[in-house]
Each structure stands twice: as C-alpha cells, then as structure tokens.
Design a protein around this motif. Structure first.
Motif, PDB file in Angstrom:
ATOM      1  N   LEU A 159       1.138  -1.060   0.103  1.00  0.00           N
ATOM      2  CA  LEU A 159      -0.097  -0.011  -0.028  1.00  0.00           C
ATOM      3  C   LEU A 159       0.985   1.237   0.018  1.00  0.00           C
ATOM      4  N   SER A 160       0.312   2.317  -0.336  1.00  0.00           N
ATOM      5  CA  SER A 160       1.112   3.594  -0.272  1.00  0.00           C
ATOM      6  C   SER A 160       1.502   3.901   1.192  1.00  0.00           C
ATOM      7  N   GLN A 161       2.488   4.627   1.077  1.00  0.00           N
ATOM      8  CA  GLN A 161       3.116   4.949   2.675  1.00  0.00           C
ATOM      9  C   GLN A 161       2.251   5.972   3.144  1.00  0.00           C
ATOM     10  N   TYR A 162       1.421   6.954   2.119  1.00  0.00           N
ATOM     11  CA  TYR A 162       0.714   7.928   2.679  1.00  0.00           C
ATOM     12  C   TYR A 162      -0.798   7.107   3.391  1.00  0.00           C
ATOM     13  N   THR A 163      -1.048   6.078   2.950  1.00  0.00           N
ATOM     14  CA  THR A 163      -2.100   5.514   3.233  1.00  0.00           C
ATOM     15  C   THR A 163      -1.953   4.778   4.798  1.00  0.00           C
ATOM     16  N   LEU A 164      -0.525   4.052   4.881  1.00  0.00           N
ATOM     17  CA  LEU A 164      -0.258   3.497   5.959  1.00  0.00           C
ATOM     18  C   LEU A 164      -0.078   4.455   7.038  1.00  0.00           C
ATOM     19  N   ALA A 214       4.801   0.884   0.555  1.00  0.00           N
ATOM     20  CA  ALA A 214       5.492   0.230   1.912  1.00  0.00           C
ATOM     21  C   ALA A 214       4.810  -1.337   1.788  1.00  0.00           C
ATOM     22  N   ASP A 215       5.799  -2.232   1.827  1.00  0.00           N
ATOM     23  CA  ASP A 215       5.424  -3.804   1.936  1.00  0.00           C
ATOM     24  C   ASP A 215       5.180  -4.236   3.218  1.00  0.00           C
ATOM     25  N   ILE A 216       4.266  -5.023   3.521  1.00  0.00           N
ATOM     26  CA  ILE A 216       4.016  -5.486   4.839  1.00  0.00           C
ATOM     27  C   ILE A 216       4.080  -7.215   4.801  1.00  0.00           C
ATOM     28  N   PHE A 217       4.776  -7.814   5.528  1.00  0.00           N
ATOM     29  CA  PHE A 217       4.714  -9.223   5.458  1.00  0.00           C
ATOM     30  C   PHE A 217       4.526  -9.749   6.810  1.00  0.00           C
ATOM     31  N   PHE A 218       3.794 -10.935   6.765  1.00  0.00           N
ATOM     32  CA  PHE A 218       3.415 -11.656   8.275  1.00  0.00           C
ATOM     33  C   PHE A 218       3.642 -12.888   8.339  1.00  0.00           C
TER      34      PHE A 218
END
Length: 368
Positions: free
Chosen positions: A128-133, A213-217
């Motif tokens: 998602l975009s850094q702004y949204t996060l 930004a990438d987020i991994f779980f």
C-alpha cells in the motif's frame, strides 16, 4: 572496517534506527547500534528484541567489516561534528571517528555479540502507499491503551479483508477504526501489532502517495519494508475483540454538524479542565441546536452550535478529550453522530464505513 559517509546521511540513519534502542535494559548490547559494512551497503541496525530497525546509509565502503557502538555516545558525537564527510575506522574494538579537524576514539563491541533482526518469510504480504499507511496509523493510534496490564489493548488490529485493509484500536473507553481499499486482492489476514511499533513507523514513513510500503506477516512477526528501511516487530498473540459486535446500527438520534465548529467549541471547553480533572462536557441535543456545557473548579462554559437532527432530544456527557481526538482524525467538513441513550456509546461514522469512532459516555450531574 573503514567507511566514509556524509554527516547528513549518517545522522538520518542514526535517527531512524535509534527508535529501536531501549531506554533501559539489562543487556547492554541492546543499547548499541550495529554498523554493518560487511556487504555492499552500509547498514545501521538496532534491536530491542521486540522491535528491530535496519536502514541503509549511503556512503563509501573502503574496508568491509562491522562494529557495535553505544547508541547514545555515537549519536551525540555525530550530531556535534561539522557538516562534512565522516570517516569511521575500526581496529579491533577501537572505533576512530574523524571529521575535518575533529577526531574521536571510542570503544565498540564485536558484531558477533549483536542480536540481528530475525528472518521473516516474505511470501505472505500486502502493498500500500506510504501515505495510506501513515494516515491510518495516525488516525487510530491515539485509541490504544497505555496500560500494560492489558496487552491486547496496547496493540492495533490490522485486518485484511478481500481488497480492503482495516485498522482498529481500543482502550476500553473508545474505539477508533479506519478502512482503506487496496489496489490488489489479498487473502484474509488478522494480526495484532504493538502500538509502539506503529507509532515509530509512522514517524519514519515519508507519507508520499507515490511511494509504497510492503508488509509481510508470519505467525509471530510482522515486517515492514519501505525506502531503504526494514522494521521487524513481534506480534501480540491472541484473539482480538469482536469489534463488529460492538458497532451497533440501532440509533434513536442522529446529529449532523460542522466538524470544525464542534471541535473549536470543545477546544474552548478544555481551557477550564485541569489535567487531573474528570469533568465531562455535557451535550444537550435539541431540535436545531446542540448546547455544550462544562463546569470545573476553574469556572464554567456554555456554548450553542447549530445542528441538523433526526430523532429524539438527548442529554449526554463525554470526556471532551475523546471527542477532540476523534474529530481531529476526520477530514470531512461535516460529521454524523449516532446516539441511542445517555448510557450507550456514541458513534461518529461516515456513510461508506471507511471510519468509525466509538466513544463511551460518562455520568454527569445536570447543570441548571
């Protein structure tokens, strides 16, 4: 190890990773920053075992190697140096720092003693975009609990549902919920991320709409990667509260008012509230107006604002700070407040269900 790097680049990297250096710990190595130039990049790393941050500092590697240095001493030295290139060289555990005519020699620690970031599988994640996060964090983080005795409330729920991401925070007195659409479809996922992690990430993110930004779980960790920075955090384990059951859709009163007008009125009311005061603001809802009253040891205030109302008249009391926090997190010119009774929660939400703020009322004595 021998590297050369501009003070500006080095200081920026130090400020990023220092967010993962603990204030107090029985393990002195955790109060260090690792300078790792053993590969093709100069990486700075800090890790308090719950939160770890790694970032790349642009510079020149003259001799590969790594060293751990005390974060506070190192940061203070670099901050006071002239605005020029900095040379850092090691000989055993001795670290020599040179910039123009300034030369420091400090003791470092063997990189083998340092706790590097855990490896996190990157097969399950979202983008998602850094702004949204950053926007979603800043508009929910204020509702997490600071009471460590209830670990679940010190974190936020991050939930992936189809092509939406939802973040929820609560502290027992209020709930903050934000939802945003993702550009791609992902598998459903629920994790509870510590509030400290999200707070630090929001300070590092650029907030640029063009940057992602990438987020991994995994079952135990979450990894954020953006720009040249990696953040790894332990997750809070357990089942989060059933939020959807708390978000009622039965209302007896709906109030529509101008957000800024209500916010300004509440700001004025808090001028009479001491920090230790528990005095509520009393909201008296009538046909086309809403009267706000507050009475403290410092004085009293009474103000009326225009509204549009559907349903019953109502008198209800709130902690004014909770209302202010919610209103500041909303961008729309008008807000809708949904109420049932003086004992039931108030909901401030939009028609698209992209945000919802639940605030519990407080008891009050009627002012004549």
């Amino acid at each position: 190890m021998k590297i050369r790097i501009s003070k500006e680049n080095l200081m920026k990297a130090i400020q990023i990773v220092s967010r993962a250096v603990p204030g107090k710990t029985t393990m002195s190595i955790l109060q260090c920053i690792m300078i790792n130039a053993s590969g093709n990049e100069i990486c700075l790393v800090a890790n308090d075992m719950e939160l770890g941050i790694q970032t790349v500092a642009q510079g020149i590697i003259l001799e590969r190697g790594m060293i751990a240095v005390d974060a506070q001493i190192f940061s203070n030295i670099i901050r006071k140096l002239p605005d020029n290139d900095v040379s850092i060289e090691t000989s055993g555990e001795k670290v020599t720092i040179v910039c123009e005519n300034s030369k420091f020699a400090i003791l470092g620690r063997d990189g083998a003693d340092f706790e590097f970031l855990p490896e996190v599988d990157r097969s399950v994640g979202i983008r998602l975009s850094q702004y949204t996060l950053r926007d979603m964090i800043s508009k929910t983080i204020f509702s997490i609990s600071s009471n460590e005795s209830n670990g679940m409330m010190t974190g936020e729920l991050m939930e992936i549902i189809d092509h939406h991401i939802r973040m929820v925070a609560l502290d027992g007195h209020r709930i903050a919920m934000r939802k945003s659409q993702l550009k791609e479809m992902y598998d459903d996922r629920k994790v509870i991320i510590p509030g400290k992690t999200l707070n630090e990430i929001s300070k590092i993110l650029s907030g640029d709409t063009e940057k992602t930004a990438d987020i991994f779980f995994t079952d135990k960790h979450v990894l954020f990667t953006f720009d040249d920075t990696i953040v790894v955090s332990r997750l809070i384990e357990g089942e989060y509260y059933k939020i959807d059951k708390m978000l009622s859709s039965n209302y007896k009163t709906i109030v529509i008012c101008r957000r800024k007008e209500l916010l300004d009125c509440l700001d004025r009311a808090t001028l009479l509230v001491k920090e230790e005061d528990k005095k509520p603001v009393i909201v008296m809802i009538r046909q086309d107006e809403m009267e706000l009253r507050i009475n403290t040891t410092l004085g009293s205030m009474d103000e009326v604002i225009a509204i549009r109302k559907e349903g019953d008249d109502l008198n209800i009391g709130f902690n004014p700070k909770f209302l202010i926090d919610a209103l500041r997190a909303i961008d729309e010119e008008e807000v809708k407040m949904y109420l049932v009774s003086p004992k039931a929660p108030c909901f401030i939400r939009d028609e698209e269900d992209l945000y919802c703020y639940l605030i519990l009322p407080v008891n009050f004595i009627t002012i004549d």
